[in-house]
Structures are given as structure tokens and as C-alpha cells.
Design an enzyme around this catalytic site. Sequence first.
Site, PDB file in Angstrom:
ATOM      1  N   ILE A   1       1.045  -1.173   0.315  1.00 23.23           N
ATOM      2  CA  ILE A   1      -0.214  -0.187   0.099  1.00 23.23           C
ATOM      3  C   ILE A   1       0.899   1.379  -0.133  1.00 23.23           C
ATOM      4  CG2 ILE A   1      -2.342   1.184   1.436  1.00 23.23           C
ATOM      5  CD1 ILE A   1      -2.523  -1.793  -0.008  1.00 23.23           C
TER       6      ILE A   1
ATOM      7  N   GLY B   1      30.462   3.982 -18.239  1.00 22.65           N
ATOM      8  CA  GLY B   1      30.086   4.197 -16.463  1.00 22.65           C
ATOM      9  C   GLY B   1      29.737   4.888 -15.707  1.00 22.65           C
TER      10      GLY B   1
ATOM     11  N   GLU C   1      -0.349  -0.921 -10.064  1.00 26.38           N
ATOM     12  CA  GLU C   1      -1.644  -0.679 -10.869  1.00 26.38           C
ATOM     13  C   GLU C   1      -1.946  -1.224 -12.105  1.00 26.38           C
ATOM     14  OE1 GLU C   1      -3.126   3.858 -12.140  1.00 26.38           O
ATOM     15  OE2 GLU C   1      -1.880   3.669  -9.826  1.00 26.38           O
ATOM     16  N   GLY C   2      -1.476  -2.776 -12.087  1.00 24.06           N
ATOM     17  CA  GLY C   2      -1.843  -3.519 -13.418  1.00 24.06           C
ATOM     18  C   GLY C   2      -0.606  -4.476 -14.250  1.00 24.06           C
TER      19      GLY C   2
ATOM     20  N   SER D   1       2.417  -5.127 -16.895  1.00 28.81           N
ATOM     21  CA  SER D   1       1.580  -5.208 -18.425  1.00 28.81           C
ATOM     22  C   SER D   1       1.401  -6.417 -18.920  1.00 28.81           C
ATOM     23  CB  SER D   1       3.786  -5.136 -18.183  1.00 28.81           C
ATOM     24  OG  SER D   1       4.032  -4.144 -18.854  1.00 28.81           O
TER      25      SER D   1
END
Length: 384
Positions: free
Chosen positions: A160, A342, A365-366, A368
Amino acid sequence: MADRSFLDWPFFENRHRDLADALDAWASAKINVDHSDTDAACKSLVAMLGDGGWLTHSAVDPETPTTLDVRSLCLIRETLARHDGLADFAFAMQGLGTGAISLFGKPEQQTEWLPRTRAGHAISAFALTESQSGSDVANSTMTATADGNSYVLNGEKTWISNGGIADVYTVFARTGDAPGAKGLSAFIVPSDTPGLTIADRIDTIAPHPLATLRFADCRIPKSAMIGDSGAGFKIAMSVLDVFRPTVAAAALGFARRALDETLTRVTTRHVQGAPLFDLQMVQGHIADMAVDIDASALLIYRAAWAKDNGAPRITREAAMAKLFSTDQAQSVIDKAVQLHGGDGVRSGEPVEKLYREIRALRIYEGASDVQRVIIARQTMGTHI
């Protein structure tokens, strides 16, 4: 200097262009927060964003009922992410945490909480995820049991954002109205409610306030329910429909910053007496980065424009925007790290921080792959 030509696209009105310019100037002058204490930094950023008036865009005004302007939300997240990832996070969570109240809250709920979050005087959070039900929201097991004039909450929520520093949580729990998705309801739970505790703080590669919340016989009044009983899944999906394109916009902001840093690098770094940019392979990488950024912006602001112009749902458009923009931002930033050599992996360098910041956006939030499922199903639905 980040490309601003996209603001001339027909997706935007003059008020959006003015907003983007004003926020960019404000962020350049104001955002310089020590990130060593993540909680303190987030609290400070919320207060700053409130003082600057930017949080008025994160939730509706109870005194003058309006809808959330998704193009403004996206522009703000894109701009803040380009300047500072934690500033973007602070803004985004104020909107997501109160999204259900903005879209479905009773007038008294809006009046109690939204003026405070819009001013930066209270921090909000969105408590949906459980350990066994990340993307599978319908599998949530936390319960809200009716008892007289109260509901009693029992269970845990995890991952959360703003957990541990929030003043108010929007919590989704099973009220038993029906099995699966139809049995969830949404509630407003102040952080000082007895029975609500912080079970664990979660550390990530790009530090943000994250926690596991535990609810043990946590009693709240029935008036704390947002919307109707059993409407929690619909409420959650409607909120994500609005805010999912803004995740893509944050990824776009990260990508734009990566390109800016890379253009500076390849024009000031010399190899065999000539700028790095003179190498055709480097030019090819720059071209790919620019194409991915513009394609992402088109998908994002198409989705936002559609929602602002009355589309009841933008599930397919939002999923496309989030999937493409977050995945391609990862690719853009990876190229930036490579072209920095580098220095690209030196701790504290801008592109190194971007490399850590972008990865989570392809998950929360979902994830891929979940977006791919959504897009496929929505596409099949239009075909049938």
C-alpha cells in the site's frame, strides 16, 4: 530542455498548456527535497504541492462539483516525474487515494476529506492489494462484517503506497453481497481508527512509503461506505480507469528526462576528437528513444482526451497507454544508461535513479502482462 512541441497537439486546450508551463517553472524553482528520509520527504512534498495549489487537480472540489480532468492529471505527473520521481509519487497518491471519494463519495464524505487532501493537509492512500490477490482483485479475502450501525474489518492489505504515513485510507473489503468481484465494497478508514495497525514497512529499489496494513476487529460506521454495498469492484476499476493513463504519463516523464540527460551526454562527451553523437549507432539510439517517447505521448493523451470528452470507460485505451509507455520508458532509460557508460551505473546519477524508478511502473496498477490480457479481451469484444 525537454521537448514541449507536443503541447501544440489538438488534444490540449490553452489551459493545459498554461498548466504545463507554470508547473515546470514551479518545479524547477521549488523541488529540491532531501530523499534520505523517504517518509519525511513525501510529507514535505505533499505540503509543498498543496501550498503551490497543484493538489487542487488531484480531487474534485466539493463546493463546485466537477469531474477530474485526466489531461491535467497526466501533464502534472509527466512534468513532476521529469523533475523528481518522489514528487510525482506524492501527487499521484493524493489523487489515487481519494479517487473513489471524488468519483463516488457522498457529499458529506467529499466535504470531510477532499478540502484537506487538496490543500496537502492530509495524506491519502488506496488500499486494494492483498498478498494473494495482486492483479486478481476479485480474489480479495479481507472482510467487512455488518454489526448494527457499524462494519467490522478484518484482514490485511499489502504493497500500500503511503502506508504508514497516510491520514486516510480507501479500503476495499468483502461484504458478502455475492461471490467474486460482486462481493466487494469500498470504505473510508482514517489512519487512527482502533484496530488498524502497520504490520510491516516494505523497502524497494526506488524508495517510497509502502506498508502492509493489518485490520483486527477494526470498527467503522456504516456511513464510511463509499457508494453502494457490493459496488467496490466497479469503484476500484473506475478509479484505475482514470489514473492508469497517469501512470503512463509518469513513465513518459522519466523517459523525457532520460533523453534530455542523454542528449547532453552525447554532445559533450568526445570520442577520438569528436562528439559521441557523431557516431551513427548513437544517432540510431537517439532516434529510437525519440520515436518511443512520441508514440507513448500519443497513446497517453488520446486516452486522457477520450475520458475528458465523455467516454464512459477508456479501459482499452488506458491499458494500451500504460503497457506501451511503461515498457518503452524502460527501453529508453536502458539506452540512456548504456550511452552514459560507467557513469550510467554510478549511484546517484540521474539515469541510474531513473533506471530504478521506472521498473515498478511496469507492475503496479496492473502489470504489463495483465494489460495485454485486457487489451486482447477488449479487442475481441469489439470484433464480436
